[in-house]
Design an enzyme around this catalytic site. Structure first.
Site, mmCIF file in Angstrom:
data_model
loop_
_atom_site.group_PDB
_atom_site.id
_atom_site.type_symbol
_atom_site.label_atom_id
_atom_site.label_comp_id
_atom_site.label_asym_id
_atom_site.label_seq_id
_atom_site.Cartn_x
_atom_site.Cartn_y
_atom_site.Cartn_z
ATOM 1 N N ALA A 1 7.741 -10.348 -26.127
ATOM 2 C CA ALA A 1 8.749 -11.326 -26.527
ATOM 3 C C ALA A 1 8.177 -12.724 -26.390
ATOM 4 O O ALA A 1 7.218 -12.955 -25.652
ATOM 5 C CB ALA A 1 10.002 -11.178 -25.667
ATOM 6 N N ASP A 2 8.789 -13.643 -27.116
ATOM 7 C CA ASP A 2 8.459 -15.054 -26.960
ATOM 8 C C ASP A 2 9.741 -15.857 -27.112
ATOM 9 O O ASP A 2 10.555 -15.575 -27.990
ATOM 10 C CB ASP A 2 7.428 -15.514 -27.990
ATOM 11 C CG ASP A 2 6.879 -16.879 -27.632
ATOM 12 O OD1 ASP A 2 6.244 -16.994 -26.557
ATOM 13 O OD2 ASP A 2 7.119 -17.840 -28.382
ATOM 14 N N THR A 3 9.914 -16.830 -26.232
ATOM 15 C CA THR A 3 11.115 -17.661 -26.219
ATOM 16 C C THR A 3 10.731 -19.115 -26.407
ATOM 17 O O THR A 3 9.743 -19.581 -25.840
ATOM 18 C CB THR A 3 11.870 -17.499 -24.877
ATOM 19 O OG1 THR A 3 12.229 -16.122 -24.719
ATOM 20 C CG2 THR A 3 13.123 -18.362 -24.822
#
Length: 194
Positions: free
Chosen positions: A65-67
């Site tokens: 994931a990347d935020t």
């Protein structure tokens, strides 16, 4: 038997969120370039980075994931230092901004493999902050390794006036969407196993 889930992240927040689902994890942080490309839209950015992380780590079932915090079309990543954290917090003060998280699940169970992803957006309203609040918060050290320089699950939560959407997304991983992707990849969640 279900394959072991590999988390391609060193984020303790993602690890904690997945533990809430009762998932046993193997942690293998991905080594990828997380810089925003010139002219790259924020949604494309988080999706590209999440996919690159998932592809960089070996395993039968990999979750990455990347935020990013987005204000006025600008991606606010992790601050470089305390001064950068102050700059970000001043910019967020009294505004509404968006938190985007891209989640990618890669499964190598077949010759072709499967890659599934989703991008989740949450709107956050931030309180108006004065210099004393910003200096105090930066002094805690909490904002220095967080996208957008704040942690909703920590002391930074005191500055959040409203959240529209997934709170776990703001922490770093939208749980409902992540569970749905794992299911679609053929990974049974703990409550679905015999």
């Amino acid at each position: 038997m279900a394959p072991r889930l590999v988390l391609a992240s060193q984020s303790p927040r993602r690890r904690e969120l997945l533990a809430q689902l009762g998932l046993a994890l193997e942690i293998r942080p991905a080594d990828t370039d997380e810089r925003v490309l010139p002219g790259e839209p924020p949604r494309d950015y988080v999706l590209r980075v999440a996919r690159e992380k998932a592809r960089a780590v070996p395993g039968d079932l990999v979750l990455a994931a990347d935020t990013a915090v987005v204000l006025g079309g600008e991606v606010l990543g992790k601050p470089r230092d305390a001064d950068d954290a102050r700059r970000m917090l001043r910019a967020l003060s009294g505004t509404r901004h968006e938190v985007l998280t891209a989640v990618c699940v890669r499964r190598n169970a077949s010759a072709l493999g499967v890659e599934l992803d989703a991008v989740v957006a949450t709107e956050v309203a931030f309180a108006r902050l004065g210099d004393a609040e910003i200096d105090w918060y930066v002094g805690t050290g909490e904002p220095l390794d967080k996208a957008g320089a704040y942690a909703i699950q920590g002391s930074g939560g005191a500055f959040v006036e409203e959240v529209r959407g997934s709170v776990s997304n703001v922490v770093g991983l939208p749980l409902a969407e992540t569970a749905a992707l794992l299911r679609r990849a053929g990974f049974p969640l703990p409550w679905e196993r015999p």
